[in-house]
Design a protein around this motif. Structure first.
Motif, PDB file in Angstrom:
ATOM      1  N   SER A  81       0.809  -1.222   0.000  1.00  0.00           N
ATOM      2  CA  SER A  81       0.000   0.000   0.000  1.00  0.00           C
ATOM      3  C   SER A  81       0.839   1.267   0.000  1.00  0.00           C
ATOM      4  N   ASP A  82       1.870   1.322   0.853  1.00  0.00           N
ATOM      5  CA  ASP A  82       2.631   2.560   1.012  1.00  0.00           C
ATOM      6  C   ASP A  82       3.797   2.687   0.037  1.00  0.00           C
ATOM      7  N   VAL A  83       4.550   1.603  -0.130  1.00  0.00           N
ATOM      8  CA  VAL A  83       5.735   1.672  -0.986  1.00  0.00           C
ATOM      9  C   VAL A  83       5.353   1.667  -2.464  1.00  0.00           C
ATOM     10  N   PHE A  84       4.520   0.701  -2.876  1.00  0.00           N
ATOM     11  CA  PHE A  84       4.180   0.570  -4.294  1.00  0.00           C
ATOM     12  C   PHE A  84       2.835   1.182  -4.660  1.00  0.00           C
ATOM     13  N   ASP A  85       2.058   1.608  -3.655  1.00  0.00           N
ATOM     14  CA  ASP A  85       0.731   2.175  -3.916  1.00  0.00           C
ATOM     15  C   ASP A  85      -0.070   1.259  -4.840  1.00  0.00           C
TER      16      ASP A  85
END
Length: 211
Positions: A81-85
């Protein structure tokens, strides 16, 4: 705050292990919102596609991935979720709370390009490609003006063989084909056959392939 540096570190690591290089068409990378659809043989496939995109395109490109896998722990949730969205979709039909096609279409409408694997699962067979699932057809039908870019990832399954934890350094390539669109009135099987052929044509195992 640490998602950006983590993403950079993952890209640098992927490049160091695979010496990955992109092979573009004569027109180079498209700057339009598009769907990159690729062969799938390793958990690292979308990282390699993501890593070879120019930074300005990488920032607006999101992999499509299974919510069941990426939401199963705090670490995978952070990376997905946060790194690769990632655009996380629910694969288990009887447990869905949203329509995967609608979720992906909304991401396209918001200006994000997508990395999609139409085989639906990793190909661990000797076949070049597994049969395509219908998701690519339904997404292309929902957004027929979006460009569809075939992408062939070569050698990553040898860098990360099944059951191995430590990557084996090996040169990989990511070959981008000519963008295509759905034809007006094109039926599902004709479209999927055409998309599958466009992807297979990029394989170095095929006559006229990129390597």
């Amino acid at each position: 705050m640490i998602a950006g540096p983590v993403a950079t570190a993952i890209v640098l690591f992927a490049r160091a292990i695979t010496a990955v290089r992109a092979i573009w068409t004569s027109d180079g990378p498209t700057t339009d919102t598009c769907i990159y659809f690729a062969n799938h043989s390793s958990h690292g496939d979308f990282i390699l596609v993501w890593a070879v995109l120019p930074p300005r395109l990488r920032r607006s490109t999101r992999p499509v991935a299974g919510a069941e896998y990426w939401l199963k722990s705090a670490i995978t949730r952070f990376i997905g979720s946060d790194v690769f969205d990632a655009v996380l979709i629910e694969r288990e039909r009887d447990k869905r709370t949203s329509d995967p096609i609608e979720v992906m279409a909304n991401a396209l409408d918001a200006g994000s390009s997508l990395i999609l694997f139409p085989e639906g699962t990793r190909n661990l067979t000797e076949a070049s490609l597994l049969p395509f699932k219908s998701g690519l057809f339904h997404l292309a039908s929902a957004r027929p003006d979006i460009r569809l870019v075939p992408v062939w990832i070569n050698n990553l399954n040898r860098v990360m063989p099944k059951g191995e934890i430590v990557p084996i350094p090996l040169i990989c390539t990511v070959t981008f084909g000519e963008p295509m669109h759905m034809h007006p009135g094109e039926d599902k099987q004709a479209f999927l056959d055409r998309a599958r052929t466009a992807l297979l044509d990029l394989s170095p195992k095929q006559p006229g392939g990129s390597e």
